[in-house]
Motif scaffolding. Sequence first.
Motif: not given
Length: 308
Positions: A173-184, A118-123
């Motif tokens: 889990a890392g992919l799902l966490y990225t979507f969580y970070l986006i919505f938050v 998720s670190s790279f996906l969110f960035a």
Amino acid sequence: MTGEPRSTQIVSNRNDTSAHRWAFLALLLGNVALAAGPFLVRHSGVGPVAAGFWRMALALPFLWLVALILRQPLRVPRIALVGAIALAAFFFAADLAAWHVGILLTKLGNATLFGNLSSFLFAAWGLWLARNWPTSVQALALALAALGCGLLMVGSAELSAAHLRGDLLCALAGLLYTFYLIFVERTRTELAPVPLLVLASLFGAAMLLPTALIGGEQIIPTDWTALFALALCSQVIGQGLLVYALGHVPPLIVGIAMLTQPALSALLGYLYYDEALTGLDWLGAMLIIIALILVRLRKPQRHAILPS
């Protein structure tokens, strides 16, 4: 109310360094707390999904107390915002379920590294949102961070067919966490961090308990110590500081900062499991720190503007 667009006001608020000078420190401290998660899950004494449920459920009274202390009222937001928080909770609950199961099926180093996809996906999402390619400094920081993670994997993790299922679950889990970070990150523009986390934890716990029961997992532990530590470290402190930082720190910096977790997990393995830290481990950790310093020293010229 001025005639300035709401999205522009949001960006202006994010760049108010005098008002939010502690956000970056909160981001780092939050990642320190979150790095203990895999260790505590392994010692929780319950099933992996049940551990996710207790992480959220046990955190609720503490978060409510923090909301009172910080004078952040727990109110019911508008319906559209409730829906966004519910979606964030769904992705977070699914992330915890996949990650906690994966932690038990692979090595601790693998779980942390793949979980931080998720670190790279969110960035990358932050750069796309800004409608801008990374600057040379940003590109160098991302490359160093990626190289640092690779070195940590060589030194601490182990790729093998025996761990494939756990590795894939942690990557999911890392992919799902990225979507969580986006919505938050989006809902943080309208709701204070602690009330947001209270609602997300409440929704997430309600989703995970039936899943754990259907899966036939052990729900009640013989020793509550690890579960209370998991709730306090990962949910109250770790997620609390991360959710606060998401309102003030650009996604690129958040993403690279989250990559400190694999390095911290490697250190935890050294302290508690006597796992040796190789020269590659130290070099990987140093590269991640350098990447974080680079992206922090030179902020992007254009900041992400959230749609109205």
